[in-house]
Design a protein around this motif. Structure first.
Motif, PDB file in Angstrom:
ATOM      1  N   ASP A   9       0.868  -1.181   0.000  1.00 17.11           N
ATOM      2  CA  ASP A   9       0.000   0.000   0.000  1.00 17.11           C
ATOM      3  C   ASP A   9       0.904   1.231   0.000  1.00 17.11           C
ATOM      4  N   PHE A  10       1.099   1.794  -1.195  1.00 16.56           N
ATOM      5  CA  PHE A  10       1.997   2.933  -1.339  1.00 16.56           C
ATOM      6  C   PHE A  10       1.507   4.146  -0.556  1.00 16.56           C
ATOM      7  N   ALA A  11       0.219   4.402  -0.554  1.00 14.85           N
ATOM      8  CA  ALA A  11      -0.332   5.565   0.143  1.00 14.85           C
ATOM      9  C   ALA A  11      -0.052   5.475   1.644  1.00 14.85           C
ATOM     10  N   GLN A  12      -0.211   4.266   2.209  1.00 11.64           N
ATOM     11  CA  GLN A  12       0.047   4.104   3.636  1.00 11.64           C
ATOM     12  C   GLN A  12       1.536   4.267   3.943  1.00 11.64           C
ATOM     13  N   ALA A  14       3.713   6.051   2.238  1.00 15.78           N
ATOM     14  CA  ALA A  14       4.050   7.466   2.087  1.00 15.78           C
ATOM     15  C   ALA A  14       3.567   8.267   3.298  1.00 15.78           C
ATOM     16  N   ALA A  15       2.381   7.933   3.814  1.00 15.89           N
ATOM     17  CA  ALA A  15       1.848   8.637   4.983  1.00 15.89           C
ATOM     18  C   ALA A  15       2.733   8.395   6.203  1.00 15.89           C
ATOM     19  N   ARG A  16       3.251   7.166   6.373  1.00 16.20           N
ATOM     20  CA  ARG A  16       4.153   6.894   7.500  1.00 16.20           C
ATOM     21  C   ARG A  16       5.455   7.668   7.373  1.00 16.20           C
ATOM     22  N   ALA A  20       2.870  13.072   1.128  1.00 19.48           N
ATOM     23  CA  ALA A  20       1.610  12.866   0.421  1.00 19.48           C
ATOM     24  C   ALA A  20       1.860  11.823  -0.669  1.00 19.48           C
ATOM     25  N   VAL A  21       0.807  11.375  -1.336  1.00 17.43           N
ATOM     26  CA  VAL A  21       0.942  10.346  -2.371  1.00 17.43           C
ATOM     27  C   VAL A  21       1.830  10.838  -3.514  1.00 17.43           C
ATOM     28  N   ASN A  22       1.820  12.153  -3.779  1.00 16.49           N
ATOM     29  CA  ASN A  22       2.639  12.686  -4.866  1.00 16.49           C
ATOM     30  C   ASN A  22       4.101  12.908  -4.451  1.00 16.49           C
ATOM     31  N   LEU A  26       3.817  16.440   3.895  1.00 11.66           N
ATOM     32  CA  LEU A  26       2.463  16.739   4.372  1.00 11.66           C
ATOM     33  C   LEU A  26       2.407  18.090   5.060  1.00 11.66           C
TER      34      LEU A  26
END
Length: 106
Positions: A9-12, A14-16, A20-22, A26
Motif C-alpha cells: 500500500d503505497f499511500a500508507q 508514504a503517509a508513515r 503525500a501520495v505525490n 504533508l
C-alpha cells in the motif's frame, strides 16, 4: 511455514514517511528555513550552557556538596571542553574559507 504476502500500500507507506501520495511533504515547509546563522547561534548557546553547567558543578564540588559527584563534574567538564574545541574548529574553518574567497580573482 505458511507465508502470505500482503499487497504493498503505497499511500500508507508514504503517509508513515510524512509524505503525500505525490511525494510532497504533508506539512508545509518553514518559510525560508533555518539559516546557518541561527544554527550557529543555537550551537553557541549550547556550548555556553555546557560551560556554565561545568563551572557550577566545579563550584559545588569545591564547596563539598555531597549531592554532586566528582565523576559527573569531570564528565561535564569534558563535554564543555569538546564543545568548545569543536566550536573553535568551525570558526577556524569559516575564517579560512572567508580568506580563500576574498583572495579569489574574479
Amino acid at each position: 511455514m505458511d507465508l502470505k504476502l500482503k499487497p504493498f500500500d503505497f499511500a500508507q507507506a508514504a503517509a508513515r514517511a510524512g509524505l503525500a501520495v505525490n511525494g510532497q511533504p504533508l506539512t508545509p515547509a518553514v518559510k525560508g528555513g533555518a539559516s546557518f546563522g541561527d544554527a550557529m547561534a543555537q550551537a553557541m548557546k549550547s556550548v555556553s550552557q555546557a560551560q556554565t553547567e561545568a563551572s557550577r558543578l566545579q563550584r559545588e564540588v569545591q564547596l563539598d556538596n555531597p549531592n554532586v559527584s566528582l565523576e559527573d563534574t569531570m564528565i561535564a567538564m569534558q563535554k564543555a571542553q569538546i564543545g568548545f574545541q569543536a566550536t573553535l574548529q568551525v570558526r577556524n574553518r569559516l575564517v579560512s574559507a572567508y580568506s580563500e574567497i576574498m583572495n579569489m580573482q574574479v
